[in-house]
Design an enzyme around this catalytic site. Structure first.
Site, PDB file in Angstrom:
ATOM      1  N   ALA A 171       0.837  -1.207   0.000  1.00  0.00           N
ATOM      2  CA  ALA A 171       0.000   0.000   0.000  1.00  0.00           C
ATOM      3  C   ALA A 171       0.874   1.260   0.000  1.00  0.00           C
ATOM      4  CB  ALA A 171      -0.922   0.001   1.222  1.00  0.00           C
ATOM      5  N   GLY A 173      -1.209 -15.117  -3.974  1.00  0.00           N
ATOM      6  CA  GLY A 173      -1.174 -14.233  -5.128  1.00  0.00           C
ATOM      7  C   GLY A 173      -2.165 -13.091  -5.035  1.00  0.00           C
ATOM      8  N   GLU A 183      -8.399 -20.368  -5.326  1.00  0.00           N
ATOM      9  CA  GLU A 183      -8.380 -20.391  -3.858  1.00  0.00           C
ATOM     10  C   GLU A 183      -9.813 -20.439  -3.349  1.00  0.00           C
ATOM     11  OE1 GLU A 183      -5.970 -16.980  -2.743  1.00  0.00           O
ATOM     12  OE2 GLU A 183      -4.133 -18.127  -3.013  1.00  0.00           O
ATOM     13  N   HIS A 212      -6.522 -18.062   9.367  1.00  0.00           N
ATOM     14  CA  HIS A 212      -6.239 -18.902   8.197  1.00  0.00           C
ATOM     15  C   HIS A 212      -6.328 -20.349   8.652  1.00  0.00           C
ATOM     16  CE1 HIS A 212      -4.342 -20.507   4.625  1.00  0.00           C
ATOM     17  NE2 HIS A 212      -4.318 -19.305   4.086  1.00  0.00           N
ATOM     18  N   ARG A 228     -12.513 -19.174   3.941  1.00  0.00           N
ATOM     19  CA  ARG A 228     -11.632 -19.645   5.020  1.00  0.00           C
ATOM     20  C   ARG A 228     -12.230 -19.577   6.416  1.00  0.00           C
ATOM     21  NH1 ARG A 228      -6.855 -15.401   3.744  1.00  0.00           N
ATOM     22  NH2 ARG A 228      -6.507 -16.831   2.046  1.00  0.00           N
ATOM     23  N   HIS A 250      -4.616 -14.447  10.830  1.00  0.00           N
ATOM     24  CA  HIS A 250      -3.958 -14.214   9.532  1.00  0.00           C
ATOM     25  C   HIS A 250      -4.158 -12.796   8.994  1.00  0.00           C
ATOM     26  CE1 HIS A 250      -2.396 -15.185   5.591  1.00  0.00           C
ATOM     27  NE2 HIS A 250      -3.524 -14.850   5.010  1.00  0.00           N
ATOM     28  N   ARG A 255     -12.595 -11.531   4.656  1.00  0.00           N
ATOM     29  CA  ARG A 255     -11.909 -11.229   3.392  1.00  0.00           C
ATOM     30  C   ARG A 255     -11.810 -12.455   2.497  1.00  0.00           C
ATOM     31  NH1 ARG A 255      -6.377 -11.651   1.600  1.00  0.00           N
ATOM     32  NH2 ARG A 255      -5.857 -12.534   3.621  1.00  0.00           N
TER      33      ARG A 255
HETATM   34  P1  FAD Z   1       2.451  -4.398   5.195  1.00  0.00           P
HETATM   35  O1  FAD Z   1       2.970  -5.028   3.972  1.00  0.00           O
HETATM   36  O2  FAD Z   1       2.235  -5.276   6.382  1.00  0.00           O
HETATM   37  O3  FAD Z   1       3.470  -3.252   5.565  1.00  0.00           O
HETATM   38  C1  FAD Z   1       3.342  -2.530   6.775  1.00  0.00           C
HETATM   39  C2  FAD Z   1       4.428  -1.488   6.795  1.00  0.00           C
HETATM   40  O4  FAD Z   1       4.158  -0.568   7.846  1.00  0.00           O
HETATM   41  C3  FAD Z   1       5.817  -2.050   7.061  1.00  0.00           C
HETATM   42  O5  FAD Z   1       6.743  -1.381   6.247  1.00  0.00           O
HETATM   43  C4  FAD Z   1       6.062  -1.694   8.517  1.00  0.00           C
HETATM   44  O6  FAD Z   1       7.423  -1.528   8.830  1.00  0.00           O
HETATM   45  C5  FAD Z   1       5.348  -0.362   8.592  1.00  0.00           C
HETATM   46  N1  FAD Z   1       4.944   0.022   9.953  1.00  0.00           N
HETATM   47  C6  FAD Z   1       4.077  -0.575  10.779  1.00  0.00           C
HETATM   48  N2  FAD Z   1       4.021   0.086  11.949  1.00  0.00           N
HETATM   49  C7  FAD Z   1       4.885   1.121  11.856  1.00  0.00           C
HETATM   50  C8  FAD Z   1       5.318   2.124  12.732  1.00  0.00           C
HETATM   51  N3  FAD Z   1       4.837   2.250  13.982  1.00  0.00           N
HETATM   52  N4  FAD Z   1       6.238   3.013  12.298  1.00  0.00           N
HETATM   53  C9  FAD Z   1       6.782   2.926  11.052  1.00  0.00           C
HETATM   54  N5  FAD Z   1       6.407   1.972  10.175  1.00  0.00           N
HETATM   55  C10 FAD Z   1       5.477   1.084  10.575  1.00  0.00           C
HETATM   56  N6  FAD Z   1      -2.860 -11.244   0.704  1.00  0.00           N
HETATM   57  C11 FAD Z   1      -3.150 -11.491  -0.588  1.00  0.00           C
HETATM   58  O7  FAD Z   1      -3.869 -10.736  -1.230  1.00  0.00           O
HETATM   59  N7  FAD Z   1      -2.617 -12.595  -1.196  1.00  0.00           N
HETATM   60  C12 FAD Z   1      -1.819 -13.480  -0.548  1.00  0.00           C
HETATM   61  O8  FAD Z   1      -1.359 -14.450  -1.134  1.00  0.00           O
HETATM   62  C13 FAD Z   1      -1.529 -13.245   0.816  1.00  0.00           C
HETATM   63  N8  FAD Z   1      -0.748 -14.105   1.522  1.00  0.00           N
HETATM   64  C14 FAD Z   1      -0.408 -13.792   2.810  1.00  0.00           C
HETATM   65  C15 FAD Z   1       0.471 -14.620   3.501  1.00  0.00           C
HETATM   66  C16 FAD Z   1       0.870 -14.291   4.784  1.00  0.00           C
HETATM   67  C17 FAD Z   1       1.821 -15.186   5.526  1.00  0.00           C
HETATM   68  C18 FAD Z   1       0.361 -13.119   5.400  1.00  0.00           C
HETATM   69  C19 FAD Z   1       0.771 -12.745   6.796  1.00  0.00           C
HETATM   70  C20 FAD Z   1      -0.527 -12.298   4.719  1.00  0.00           C
HETATM   71  C21 FAD Z   1      -0.915 -12.625   3.424  1.00  0.00           C
HETATM   72  N9  FAD Z   1      -1.783 -11.807   2.715  1.00  0.00           N
HETATM   73  C22 FAD Z   1      -2.070 -12.077   1.407  1.00  0.00           C
HETATM   74  C23 FAD Z   1      -2.218 -10.526   3.273  1.00  0.00           C
HETATM   75  C24 FAD Z   1      -1.341  -9.412   2.697  1.00  0.00           C
HETATM   76  O9  FAD Z   1      -0.013  -9.865   2.585  1.00  0.00           O
HETATM   77  C25 FAD Z   1      -1.370  -8.167   3.557  1.00  0.00           C
HETATM   78  O10 FAD Z   1      -2.676  -7.832   3.908  1.00  0.00           O
HETATM   79  C26 FAD Z   1      -0.755  -6.987   2.808  1.00  0.00           C
HETATM   80  O11 FAD Z   1       0.512  -7.325   2.335  1.00  0.00           O
HETATM   81  C27 FAD Z   1      -0.682  -5.768   3.705  1.00  0.00           C
HETATM   82  O12 FAD Z   1       0.078  -4.789   3.039  1.00  0.00           O
HETATM   83  P2  FAD Z   1       0.214  -3.347   3.663  1.00  0.00           P
HETATM   84  O13 FAD Z   1       0.973  -2.543   2.685  1.00  0.00           O
HETATM   85  O14 FAD Z   1      -1.097  -2.871   4.124  1.00  0.00           O
HETATM   86  O15 FAD Z   1       1.088  -3.597   4.982  1.00  0.00           O
HETATM   87  C1  SIN Z   2      -2.748 -17.829   1.033  1.00  0.00           C
HETATM   88  O1  SIN Z   2      -1.875 -17.937   0.174  1.00  0.00           O
HETATM   89  O2  SIN Z   2      -3.416 -18.769   1.471  1.00  0.00           O
HETATM   90  C2  SIN Z   2      -3.013 -16.504   1.571  1.00  0.00           C
HETATM   91  C3  SIN Z   2      -3.866 -15.791   0.626  1.00  0.00           C
HETATM   92  C4  SIN Z   2      -4.433 -14.597   1.284  1.00  0.00           C
HETATM   93  O3  SIN Z   2      -4.237 -14.382   2.477  1.00  0.00           O
HETATM   94  O4  SIN Z   2      -5.124 -13.865   0.587  1.00  0.00           O
END
Ligand code: FAD
Ligand code: SIN
Length: 525
Positions: free
Chosen positions: A13, A46, A111, A235, A282, A343, A378
């Protein structure tokens, strides 16, 4: 330090917003550890988008709303899903090497909850590829300043100005430099929260160590509404291993034919719970796994893909295959022991379709938000998508309204004159452990009012202790996170107590029925 825009968070994001804004503005991006430490880099399965011939936006919208228990905001769902194909194209243009298909441009996997093959992926490590491509583009952009190891403490608002103001406008953030131990001031005309979720409120979670809900807690303290926090996604298939505690086994394993079995009886139980069997959304699969484990006193259930040809399994899941082989499990011949684990945080800071929060000058995107996309649960692989679409939307809204953003005012430096170094770090570890244990036991997959009340009682006590501690001692990364965990756990418990029905991820034995009217939970500070 001042820039045009401040982004807190360097995941999908935050970096999506940064790349769009940096075309014309200076952008500072903070991360609390290394840039790749967020959940984005951990994503396996993905990104969902309508790309298969025969699939339609309407089908993806329907699947999203069925999974979401009808609580979704249809406008937000349409917005995200219709913007998915261009978002995938942007990533491909940045060099994300999505797996090619046999006849189609990309291979699409399947999925739970999806009625079509819809998930573009890079083997079983999509998030890592996405994070690396976004980071490389950000590093190459002279308008973007990437600042790792900077832990945001609190948003800067009117009361922090040298000339006190009650406007409610956000002007940046105070953040603790991990290296110097000093709190620095980052100001900007617009601030975007992209801090990810709050999974570490729970004992078992697939989320990274830093998922402590910092953005949700900071926005709440700054006066923003927070919504749907009771919808914590579990999850169904996290690896059960005494050493490796939070390794996800992607839903795509079930999508490609993996079946769930009771290890005691060998029975394939999912068809007993839902006609969609292993491909049910899920929440349904997680509850089924939880029920088998509790009923038979098991440590785990089995996820088995060993009936598929070994080459197919290795080709589709190379990282999982290698990782588990290293732990003594050959997934081409043996079942995988799995348990449900927290998750994803479906609730969060309330935003509109432009990513605007309640506070002027403050935007939010990604897992930190409640955008209306996910509703009560979700749909798999809709989350990275939400980050890409809302990161871009927030950036475009800021660009389009740039002339209306005032210059940040002069603000006061962080005042540490009345605090000392902590002499009792053990308090932090103890409180942290307590929260994660009672959240798991009392605010987990299956809830009751009594359990939620027990959790509320405990969080009230801990809040007093942590507030007292925070007012006396110098901030450290652990203390900042603990303070936020207390805030977020309280929001989850209060939201769960206020929902007198079962819907999506919120299942309570005291109110097992779903109410005919779907209403968001909205808490106002
Ligand atoms: P994040 O990628 O979590 O980034 C958060 C950022 O905020 C980091 O840089 C962190 O350092 C920063 N931050 C946090 N707090 C602070 C602070 N106090 N000060 C400064 N910086 C801070 N979603 C899918 O759509 N497909 C998938 O296949 C999938 N697989 C997943 C597998 C796993 C194991 C997990 C845990 C999640 C998965 N998800 C998946 C969910 C998805 O990965 C996340 O919802 C998404 O990546 C969140 O992105 P984001 O940019 O919101 O936050
Ligand atoms: C997974 O690969 O099962 C995670 C996918 C997701 O969290 O959207």
């Amino acid at each position: 330090m001042q820039s045009d825009i401040l982004i807190i968070g360097s995941g999908a994001a935050g970096l999506t917003a940064a790349l769009q804004l940096a075309q014309s503005k200076t952008v500072t991006v903070l991360a609390k550890g290394a840039l790749s430490d967020g959940a984005t880099a951990w994503a396996q399965g993905g990104i969902a988008a309508v790309l298969e011939p025969g699939d339609t936006f309407e089908d993806h919208i329907r699947d999203t709303m069925v999974a979401g228990g009808g609580l979704n905001n249809r406008e937000a769902v349409e917005y995200v899903i219709e913007n998915a194909p261009p978002a995938i194209e942007r990533l491909a243009a940045l060099g994300v090497p999505f797996n090619p298909g046999d006849d189609e441009r990309w291979h699409l996997t399947r999925e739970g909850g999806h009625s079509h093959r819809r998930i573009v992926h890079v083997n079983d490590a999509t998030g890592w590829a996405v994070q690396q491509a976004l980071e490389a583009a950000a590093r190459a952009n002279p308008n973007i300043r990437l600042v790792p190891d900077m832990v945001a403490v609190d948003l800067i608002m009117g009361r922090h100005q040298q000339r006190f103001s009650t406007s409610g406008r956000i002007h940046g953030v105070y953040a603790l430099n991990r290296k110097s131990g000093k709190v620095e001031t980052f100001t900007a005309k617009a601030t975007i929260l992209a801090t990810g979720g709050a999974g570490r409120t729970y004992l078992y979670s697939t989320a990274p160590r830093g998922a402590t809900g910092d953005g949700i807690a900071m926005a709440w303290r700054a006066g923003c509404r927070v919504s749907n926090m009771e919808f914590m996604q579990f999850h169904p298939t996290c690896l059960y291993n005494l050493e490796v505690k939070n390794f996800l086994i992607t839903e795509a394993v079930r999508g490609e034919g993996g079946i769930l079995k009771n290890p005691k009886t060998g029975h394939r139980y999912m068809p007993d719970y839902d006609e969609r069997a292993e491909l049910a959304p899920r929440d349904v699969v997680a509850r089924a796994n939880d029920s088998e484990i509790k009923r038979d006193g098991l440590d785990y259930v089995h996820l088995d893909i060993s009936h598929r040809p070994p080459d197919f399994v290795k080709h589709h899941f190379p990282n999982i295959y290698e990782k588990l082989l290293g732990l003594g499990i050959d997934i081409t011949t043996q079942p995988i022991p799995v348990v449900p684990a927290q998750h994803y945080t479906c609730g969060g800071v309330l935003v509109d379709l432009d990513g605007r929060t309640d506070a002027p000058g403050l935007y939010a995107a990604g897992e930190v938000t409640q955008s209306g996309l996910h509703g009560a649960n979700r749909l798999a692989s809709n989350s990275l998508l939400e980050c890409l679409v809302f990161g871009d939307a927030a950036a475009r809204h800021i660009e389009a309204n740039w002339s209306e953003f005032p210059e940040p005012p002069a603000v006061r430096a962080w005042d540490a004159s009345r605090v000392t170094d902590s002499d009792e770090e053990v308090v932090i570890q103890q409180c942290w452990r307590e929260i994660r244990h009672f959240m798991w036991n009392f605010v987990g997959i299956v809830r009751t009012t009594k359990r939620l009340e027990r959790a509320k009682h405990r969080i009230d006590l801990l809040r007093r202790e942590v507030e007292d501690y925070y007012s006396h001692f110098r901030v450290t990364p652990d203390l900042i996170e603990l303070r936020n965990l207390v805030e977020v756990a309280d929001l989850i418990i209060r939201s769960a107590l206020s929902r007198k029905e079962s819907r999506g991820l919120h299942f309570t034995l005291d109110y097992p029925e779903t109410s005919p009217i779907a209403r968001d939970t909205v808490l106002a500070p």
